[in-house]
Design an enzyme around this catalytic site. Structure first.
Site, PDB file in Angstrom:
ATOM      1  N   TYR A 154       0.837  -1.209   0.000  1.00 44.54           N
ATOM      2  CA  TYR A 154       0.000   0.000   0.000  1.00 44.54           C
ATOM      3  C   TYR A 154       0.868   1.253   0.000  1.00 44.54           C
ATOM      4  O   TYR A 154       0.653   2.177  -0.792  1.00 44.54           O
ATOM      5  CB  TYR A 154      -0.911  -0.018   1.229  1.00 44.54           C
ATOM      6  CG  TYR A 154      -1.595   1.305   1.509  1.00 44.54           C
ATOM      7  CD1 TYR A 154      -2.674   1.716   0.752  1.00 44.54           C
ATOM      8  CD2 TYR A 154      -1.157   2.124   2.544  1.00 44.54           C
ATOM      9  CE1 TYR A 154      -3.309   2.922   1.008  1.00 44.54           C
ATOM     10  CE2 TYR A 154      -1.780   3.328   2.816  1.00 44.54           C
ATOM     11  CZ  TYR A 154      -2.854   3.727   2.044  1.00 44.54           C
ATOM     12  OH  TYR A 154      -3.472   4.928   2.302  1.00 44.54           O
ATOM     13  N   ILE A 187      -8.593   8.394   7.114  1.00 36.61           N
ATOM     14  CA  ILE A 187      -9.767   9.211   6.812  1.00 36.61           C
ATOM     15  C   ILE A 187     -10.954   8.706   7.621  1.00 36.61           C
ATOM     16  O   ILE A 187     -11.218   7.503   7.698  1.00 36.61           O
ATOM     17  CB  ILE A 187     -10.075   9.189   5.309  1.00 36.61           C
ATOM     18  CG1 ILE A 187      -8.870   9.718   4.525  1.00 36.61           C
ATOM     19  CG2 ILE A 187     -11.313  10.031   5.002  1.00 36.61           C
ATOM     20  CD1 ILE A 187      -9.015   9.604   3.023  1.00 36.61           C
TER      21      ILE A 187
END
Length: 239
Positions: A154, A187
């Site tokens: 990632y 987030i």
């Protein structure tokens, strides 16, 4: 660079039905943009209410032809030319260390986080050039600068997004096209809350805050900003 008001401009928002994307789409509609949102997951459609300046296009953004169809739809209204591209599609994975992680995991992360942003931007660039400029915004990750164990695939894919942003900014500066990236912390979306119910969310970036930063980067008020990778955090630490 074009100086049309937002009401006379179009932007594409990939991932515009997601937890972050829905907030970005709503913000840009409120700011007067015509917004074209490609969608793939029907279960996310109820996150966006119908709006006269919102156009939804079903598309698989891993398919070059379908990406071209999305851009063609965005460019179809000559009275509101395509000016903005917001690349929000992405994915996250974590788990074993690199020697225990199949290379196919890296391939999948690069496809989600880099290839789709590349394809959409690549397809939109001729339209931005034709109309005298534009603004592209990509979502990276704070983890690209502050890695943590178990997420090398990632993190590498998000670092590649930052490199793409900086490369595009240099290549297209002469065409009055600005390209910037955001580096949010975790987030604060419903999906992330559900996945980490016991996490300390005080520093998580809020979708509405990210949306405001994206709105600024698309607007002419940020005309001097290009090639930036901008941290986005919850400075106030509020829930």
């Amino acid at each position: 660079m074009s100086t049309l008001p937002n009401t006379d401009r179009t932007t594409i928002v990939t991932g515009g039905t997601g937890g972050l994307g829905a907030a970005v789409t709503r913000h840009l509609l409120e700011a007067g943009w015509r917004v074209v949102v490609p969608w793939y997951d029907e279960s996310e459609l109820d996150r966006l209410a119908p709006h006269p300046r919102l156009e939804m296009v079903r598309a698989d953004l891993s398919d070059e032809q379908e990406v071209e169809q999305v851009v063609a739809r965005a460019a179809a209204d000559e009275s509101r030319p395509l000016y903005g591209v917001v690349n929000l599609v992405g994915g996250f994975t974590s788990g074993p260390r690199v020697h225990e992680t199949p290379v196919e995991v890296l391939d999948a992360q690069l496809s989600l986080n880099l290839r789709i942003a590349y394809l959409v931007t690549q397809s939109a660039l001729p339209e931005l050039i034709r109309h005298g400029g534009g603004s592209v915004v990509c979502i990276g990750s704070a983890a690209a600068n502050r890695p943590f164990p178990g997420a090398a695939t990632y993190i590498a894919s998000k670092a590649a997004v930052a490199a793409l942003v900086q490369s595009l900014a240099v290549e297209y500066a002469g065409d009055s096209i600005r390209v910037n990236g955001l580096l949010p912390t975790m987030i604060d979306t419903p999906a992330n809350r559900a996945a980490m119910p016991d996490a300390d969310r005080s520093g998580w970036a809020r979708p509405d805050d990210i949306a405001e930063v994206i709105g600024f980067l698309l607007d002419d008020s940020s005309r001097a900003v290009s090639g930036a990778t901008i941290p986005v955090v919850n400075v106030a630490g509020t829930d």
